[in-house]
Enzyme design. Sequence first.
Site: not given
Length: 260
Positions: A72, A141, A143, A148
Site C-alpha cells: 500500500d 481490528d 485488517h 479495513e
Amino acid sequence: MRVIIKPDYQSVSSWAAHYIADRIKRFAPTPNHPFVLGLPTGSTPLGVYNELIKMNQQKQISFADVITFNMDEYVGLPADHPQSYHRFMFENFFNHIDIKKQNIHILNGMAQDVEKECANYEKSILTCGGIELFLGGIGEDGHIAFNEPFSSLNSRTRVQVLTSDTIRVNSRFFDNDISQVPSTAMTVGVGTIMDAREVLILATGAKKAKAVYHGIEGAISHKWTISALQNHERGIIVCDDAAASQLEPETIKYFKDIER
C-alpha cells in the site's frame, strides 16, 4: 492454516526472516525466473527486514533476482515524504540489500489517476507471474494491508478510505498529529493477497490478540479481513505468546504440538 507461536517479537522476526530466505533459496530465482515477494510496511516487519539485511550482507541470501510488490501507499504523499511508504521501504530495507531498483514496485501516491494506478498495479503483478509469497502484518481490528473492516474478501487493488482507528494508530508516525495522517490510501485487495501462492502474516503484542483470535478461531467474515486466510491453501500466521493469548488453550497446544 499453519500457526507458529513464538515467545516474543525477536523470535517471531527471526523465524519469519529465515523462512522467507529459505523459500527464496529453494526457489533458486534467475533473471528469467524471478521470485516475486509481497511486502508490508509498519513497525511489525522491521525485525524481519533487519534479519534479512544481515543475511544478505553475510552473503547467505541474494535479492538480485527478487521482484517486490508493496501492499500500500498513502494517497497524496510524494515518494520523498518522510512518512511515505516509498521512503520507509528504501530507508529500512531496499537501500541495504542487493535488489535491483527496477524490480521494486510501490504504488504511486501522487498518481494523477489513482484508479488507473491501481488497475495497472494488478496488471504488473500478473505480468510478473503472480506473487510467490506475500508477507503481511495485521491491524488491531484485523485488517490486512489497508483492507479495513467490511472490505470485500474478493477485493482488488483500489483506493480505501481509512477508519478513524487506523488514522489514530498511524498518527504515531506523524508526530501524533491526526490531522497530518492522510485519510485515504491505495492498497492491494484481500483477493490480491489471497492470490499469492503463500501468505505469511505477522502478529505481535497483546493489542493484536483479538485480531489473531478472529483470524484463527473466528468465522470467516469481511468484518475481520484476516479471517480470509482460513481459506488459503498455504496461509501462515506467526505470532508471539502475547498475540496468541486469546486463543483457546487447546488451540495453542495443538499448533505448538504439530510444530515440534
